[in-house]
Structure formats: C-alpha cells, structure tokens
Enzyme design. Structure first.
Site, PDB file in Angstrom:
ATOM      1  N   GLY A 114       0.808  -1.209   0.000  1.00 39.93           N
ATOM      2  CA  GLY A 114       0.000   0.000   0.000  1.00 39.93           C
ATOM      3  C   GLY A 114       0.842   1.260   0.000  1.00 39.93           C
TER       4      GLY A 114
ATOM      5  CG  HIS B 196      -4.168  12.352   3.770  1.00 39.14           C
ATOM      6  ND1 HIS B 196      -4.511  12.656   2.473  1.00 39.14           N
ATOM      7  CD2 HIS B 196      -4.527  11.059   3.963  1.00 39.14           C
ATOM      8  CE1 HIS B 196      -5.033  11.582   1.897  1.00 39.14           C
ATOM      9  NE2 HIS B 196      -5.057  10.613   2.780  1.00 39.14           N
TER      10      HIS B 196
ATOM     11  CE  LYS C 173      -0.802  10.167   1.966  1.00 40.01           C
ATOM     12  NZ  LYS C 173      -0.986   8.719   1.848  1.00 40.01           N
TER      13      LYS C 173
END
Length: 235
Positions: A73, A134, A138
């Site tokens: 991911g 975010h 991040k």
C-alpha cells in the site's frame, strides 16, 4: 497464514493487530528491506508492505523474486510501476498494489471512472478538481489516492490531463492540505456555470484501510499475477 510485515508505523501496527484478530500468525516485522537469506529460510506465506516510497520497489522486487506473495500500500513509486508489473510477470509472482485499500475508497474510484466516462461522451463544459486532506505526518503530497483519481479521469476522458498538453483541453487541479488528526478526505468536483457534481469519501478512522489490506492478503493467497483492489472486490 504466516505473515511478514515490512513497515511498522501506525498503519503497519494496525494491520498486524487486525491480521491476528482474523487468525493469522505474525512471523516477522521489519522496517528495512529483508535479505534474500531472511526470506529463503522463513516460512512466510504472505508479506504486507507499508513502508516508504524510497524502499518500496526493492521490498516488492525481493519478495517477487523469492516467490512470496506481497500486498503493498506504499505510494509514491509510480515511475517504476511498469517495471514491477513486468517483474511480476517474469517470475510468475503474486502481487496486489493499491494506493488505498479501503473498500469505500475503491467504490469512489469506481464512481469516478463512471462519471469521467460519461463526461467523455458529452460536450458539457465542466472543470474538474480533486481535493485531498490528510494528517501532518503523511509523507507524499498529493496523496497516491488523489493521483489515482486524476489518472482515472485522464484515462477515461481525453478532455482532461494531469499535465497541460496541447492535445488536452482541460487541466486537472489537485489541492492538498495537511491538518492534524485528519485521517483522510478525498473529493472530486465537476463544476460548470449551471451546476456542480461532487463525489467524496471521508475516513472516520483507519479501520477501512487496515481491514481492506488484510482482506486483500487473504484473497491473494495461492493466486498468481498482478492485481488491484478492483479484482478483490469485483468492481
């Protein structure tokens, strides 16, 4: 499954807990690229990788070459996408990549593709923009999810592009913000003089990303090929 975890930040820790709740066994955890010896001598049946763009490609390659299925991911390595895909094919590997494993976000991807496809067949004068928010930790800006949304629009509708080229009629704007304690918000806005169309996903917590990652690993077990979450949830 016996699962190894590469990348043990907040996301990796949450995924490891969820995997154990679903009956899987943690075999090892590392924040570094594992060696050939470590992988060869292990009983790992699956790797879940959430590290950093700097190390993601080497992490993926070493797992594919050692015939260990891997779910990744990590975002920010798009320039090596074709290389990874070809390597997976060469070694008959097992690999799932997604910029976002949330089932809800993948439904957002699906809806975004459908709208872009409709727009490509019309002469409606819409402008399109993407907004993502975010938390401050991040690493990549804009997010991998925002870039994936933009690329889908570009692929499904020739009128828009991420880069302002002569053959492109409209430019896709991406706006990014980093705000403390925001898990993740993504929206796509189509605007014209007469109306606006917006699709949006708000993550209330990390559970969607975490559970989706484990579900993807369970789905990949004993399969071979290069896959995405679209394959997992059959969109």
């Amino acid at each position: 499954m016996n699962i190894g975890f590469i990348g043990y930040g907040k996301m990796g820790q949450s995924i490891e807990r969820q995997a154990r709740l679903r009956g899987h066994k943690k075999l090892f955890i590392t924040n570094k690229t594992p060696t050939y010896k470590e992988l060869k001598n292990s009983k790992i049946e699956m790797i879940i990788e959430f590290s950093s763009p700097k190390f993601a490609v080497s992490n993926i390659i070493i797992c594919i070459e050692n015939k260990i299925p891997i779910v990744s991911g990590t975002t920010g390595w798009d320039s090596d996408f074709c290389f990874i895909k070809n390597t997976c094919k060469k070694y008959n590997g097992s690999f799932i990549y997604s910029p976002n494993f949330s089932i809800g976000v993948n439904i957002l991807f699906y809806l975004n593709q459908k709208i872009a496809k409709i727009m490509s067949k019309s002469n409606l004068d819409y402008k399109v923009s993407i907004k993502e928010i975010h938390h401050k930790n991040k690493l990549d800006t804009p997010s991998g999810t925002a870039i994936a949304l933009a690329k889908d629009i570009e692929n499904y509708c020739d009128n828009w592009g991420l880069v302002s080229l002569k053959e492109k009629k409209r430019y896709i704007s991406i706006y990014s913000k980093r705000i403390k304690n925001i898990i993740g918000i993504h929206s796509v806005l189509y605007e014209s003089d007469i109306d606006s169309i917006e699709i949006k996903h708000i993550a209330n917590n990390r559970t969607g990303f975490v559970l989706g990652s484990v579900i993807a690993a369970e789905w990949l077990y004993k399969k071979y090929g290069f896959f995405s979450m679209k394959d997992v949830i059959k969109l």
